[in-house]
Structure formats: structure tokens, C-alpha cells
Design a protein around this motif. Structure first.
Motif, short mmCIF file in Angstrom:
data_model
loop_
_atom_site.label_atom_id
_atom_site.label_comp_id
_atom_site.label_asym_id
_atom_site.label_seq_id
_atom_site.Cartn_x
_atom_site.Cartn_y
_atom_site.Cartn_z
N PHE A 110 19.95 66.39 74.24
CA PHE A 110 21.11 65.53 74.20
C PHE A 110 22.31 66.31 73.68
O PHE A 110 22.16 67.26 72.92
N THR A 111 23.49 65.89 74.06
CA THR A 111 24.70 66.53 73.54
C THR A 111 25.66 65.45 73.06
O THR A 111 25.65 64.31 73.55
N ARG A 112 26.47 65.82 72.09
CA ARG A 112 27.51 64.94 71.57
C ARG A 112 28.88 65.49 71.98
O ARG A 112 29.01 66.66 72.32
N ASN B 29 30.90 69.94 72.70
CA ASN B 29 31.67 70.59 73.76
C ASN B 29 32.78 71.49 73.22
O ASN B 29 33.26 72.38 73.92
N LEU B 30 33.19 71.25 71.97
CA LEU B 30 34.28 72.05 71.40
C LEU B 30 33.90 73.51 71.24
O LEU B 30 34.78 74.37 71.12
N TRP B 31 32.61 73.82 71.21
CA TRP B 31 32.15 75.20 71.03
C TRP B 31 32.12 75.99 72.34
O TRP B 31 31.87 77.18 72.33
N THR C 227 24.00 73.45 75.43
CA THR C 227 22.71 73.78 76.05
C THR C 227 22.01 72.50 76.47
O THR C 227 21.85 71.57 75.67
N ARG C 228 21.59 72.46 77.72
CA ARG C 228 20.94 71.28 78.28
C ARG C 228 19.43 71.37 78.29
O ARG C 228 18.73 70.37 78.17
N THR C 229 18.93 72.57 78.47
CA THR C 229 17.48 72.74 78.54
C THR C 229 17.10 74.15 78.11
O THR C 229 17.85 75.10 78.35
N VAL C 230 15.97 74.28 77.46
CA VAL C 230 15.37 75.57 77.10
C VAL C 230 13.89 75.44 77.36
O VAL C 230 13.28 74.41 77.03
N GLY D 182 19.47 76.49 80.21
CA GLY D 182 20.50 75.87 81.04
C GLY D 182 21.64 75.38 80.17
O GLY D 182 21.43 74.83 79.09
N PHE D 183 22.87 75.58 80.64
CA PHE D 183 24.02 75.23 79.81
C PHE D 183 25.22 74.86 80.67
O PHE D 183 25.31 75.22 81.84
N THR D 184 26.16 74.15 80.04
CA THR D 184 27.44 73.83 80.64
C THR D 184 28.53 74.21 79.64
O THR D 184 28.23 74.65 78.53
N GLY D 185 29.79 74.03 80.03
CA GLY D 185 30.88 74.26 79.08
C GLY D 185 31.83 75.35 79.54
O GLY D 185 31.49 76.22 80.34
#
Length: 288
Positions: free
Chosen positions: A8-10, A14-16, A20-23, A108-111
Motif C-alpha cells: 500500500f502507499t500513502r 509520493n513526495l520521495w 514501491t508497489r511490489t517486491v 516494481g515502482f512508480t513515481g
């Protein structure tokens, strides 16, 4: 055996710049069904159909072999030590060879920062497979990232930013370094660089250093620039200038004495080169 975390993300994560979505890490035995059924619907795919993700993923093959195909990459074999970049909204498919199975790790990551890192250093979707070798540091980074994701202590997403960045940067560095590992030319360049660092007091001829490296000068100069980004003479001069800055800041040596210690013919020539390198004369640099 699979160890997989979907996270989960808050909003503040996202400010960083990377969330990370999955490992995960997974051992797939020869002849096993792939992929396993432990993934949520947005991640599950079938080898006969492939899938499309909404994030970047890096898949690292630690052991075994298999294959990969994507919208921009015709089907290619994968082997231990290969890292694959999966791009958002890019159809792809991959699986282990039933004869060998494989061990894989992924993140897996976004941003914004993730987009910049991959976009700047891995922009070519037609070249998503990178030969980086089985590297202990890279394996450890995936293992540590999974441990962090598993515990999910406060600020774990911020901690994972470091591991995601380490993984991306390590893959980039290893892909550049691989041609020079266990290669006589790479060893020759490394020896030449070390020789320069140890002899800053001399006016070395680059042709003589090339001879010591076992290469002709043309090949030495070309290989040296590929290896360091600088010609041999530029690199040697930069070493001298950085040492000059240390002398100026930490000693009371005059410019003439520094010039002598660094093998320059005269203080005026040293001053000229320092100004070109630093944008100001040595005396002003010391004063500021």
C-alpha cells in the motif's frame, strides 16, 4: 517457493519520488507451473497471453534460464545474470525454461524519480535486457528490499526508495562495467589510472603509459576514454588539479611550490591550467 509483497502507499510517500508497489523473490523448479497463482489480478499473467503493467518493474534472473518478449523486443533467451526492465503500459511476456526452471527477484515502482531514472538511463524499450552477471551486491539489495517490505515498519516506503535506487544504479553500472571485467584491456586501464594517481609529481607521457598497459596508443586512448569518459591526458590533468585544490586548502605551500610538486614546468603554466580547470586563479580559490 515464492516470497512476494504487494504494498500500500500513502499520499506523502509520493513526495520521495519513488513508491514501491511490489517486491518479490521466487524459485521456480524445473517443470513447475509458471506463474504461480499467488499474484493479484493486476499482476497475474499467462505465458500464452502476456500482460501489461501500470508501473516499472525490474526482474533479475539469479539462476536458471528462460525467455522474454515484449512489444518492442522480439523473443530472446534469458539466462542467469540478466536484468529485464518492464515498462508501464508495455505488453510483455516471459517464463522460465521448463528444463531448468529459474530463481528470480523483482521490484516494481512508480513515481517521478523512478520515471527519470529509467527514462534517462534505460530509455530504449527495444533493449530491455541487460547482461549484468550474478552479482552479490545486487542479490543482497533485492533480499534487503524484501525484508523491509515484509516488516513494514513506519517509513518503510522511504527506506525502499534507497533500495530501488540502488538496484537501478547497480544494473546501469554493471551493464557498463561487464565488458571490462576479467578483460586484459580493462585491467590495463585500471593499472594506468593507478599509475597516474601515484605519480602526480611527474610529467608523464601518455604513450609511455600506453606501452605499460600492453596496448598501442590509439587503442589505449580510445579504451581509456570509453572507460573513464576522459582522454588519458585530460584524466591526468584532472588528477593534478584536484590535488592542487587540496594543497591550496590544507597547506601554506606557494603556487610555485605546488606547481613543482605536481610536475608543471612553471608556476605561470600551472596558474593558467588551474584557471582553465576551476574558472579562477589558484590564489583566488585559496582566498575564497
Amino acid at each position: 517457493m515464492a516470497t512476494i509483497k504487494y504494498l500500500f502507499t500513502r499520499k506523502q510517500d509520493n513526495l520521495w519520488g519513488i513508491t514501491t508497489r511490489t517486491v518479490g523473490m521466487q524459485d521456480v523448479a524445473p517443470g513447475s507451473t509458471y506463474p504461480s497463482g499467488e499474484h493479484p489480478g493486476t499482476y497475474l499473467f499467462r505465458p500464452d497471453k502476456g500482460r501489461v503493467l501500470r508501473e516499472f518493474q525490474i526482474v533479475y534472473i539469479i539462476k536458471g534460464s528462460g525467455w522474454f518478449v515484449s512489444a518492442h523486443q522480439p523473443k530472446r533467451p534469458l539466462r542467469a545474470g540478466d536484468a529485464v526492465i518492464l515498462y508501464p503500459h508495455e505488453w510483455h511476456n516471459y517464463a522460465p525454461d521448463p528444463q531448468t526452471g529459474w530463481s528470480e527477484a523483482w521490484i516494481g515502482f512508480t513515481g517521478r524519480m523512478g520515471e527519470e531514472l529509467v527514462g534517462n538511463f534505460f530509455p530504449d524499450k527495444s533493449n530491455p535486457i541487460h547482461r549484468v552477471g550474478v552479482d552479490d551486491t545486487l542479490c543482497a539489495a533485492f533480499e534487503k528490499a524484501y525484508e523491509v517490505a515484509e516488516r513494514q515498519l513506519p517509513a518503510y516506503q522511504q527506506q525502499l526508495v534507497g533500495y530501488a535506487t540502488l538496484i537501478v544504479s547497480s544494473i546501469y553500472a554493471r551493464s557498463i562495467q561487464m565488458p571490462y571485467l576479467n578483460n586484459p584491456d580493462g585491467e590495463g586501464i585500471s593499472l594506468a589510472m593507478n599509475y597516474m594517481r601515484q605519480n602526480l609529481h611527474l610529467g608523464l607521457r601518455m604513450e609511455d603509459i600506453a606501452a605499460q598497459s600492453g596496448m598501442g596508443y590509439s587503442k589505449f586512448r580510445r579504451t581509456f576514454k570509453d572507460y573513464t569518459g576522459f582522454s588519458p591526458a585530460q584524466y591526468f590533468l584532472r588528477l593534478k588539479m584536484e590535488r592542487a585544490k587540496e594543497y591550496l586548502l590544507s597547506t601554506t605551500l606557494s603556487c610555485k611550490e605546488i606547481a613543482f610538486r605536481l610536475g608543471f614546468d612553471s608556476a605561470s603554466y600551472f596558474n593558467k591550467m588551474f584557471r582553465l580547470y576551476q574558472g579562477q586563479p589558484p590564489a583566488e580559490y585559496r582566498k575564497r
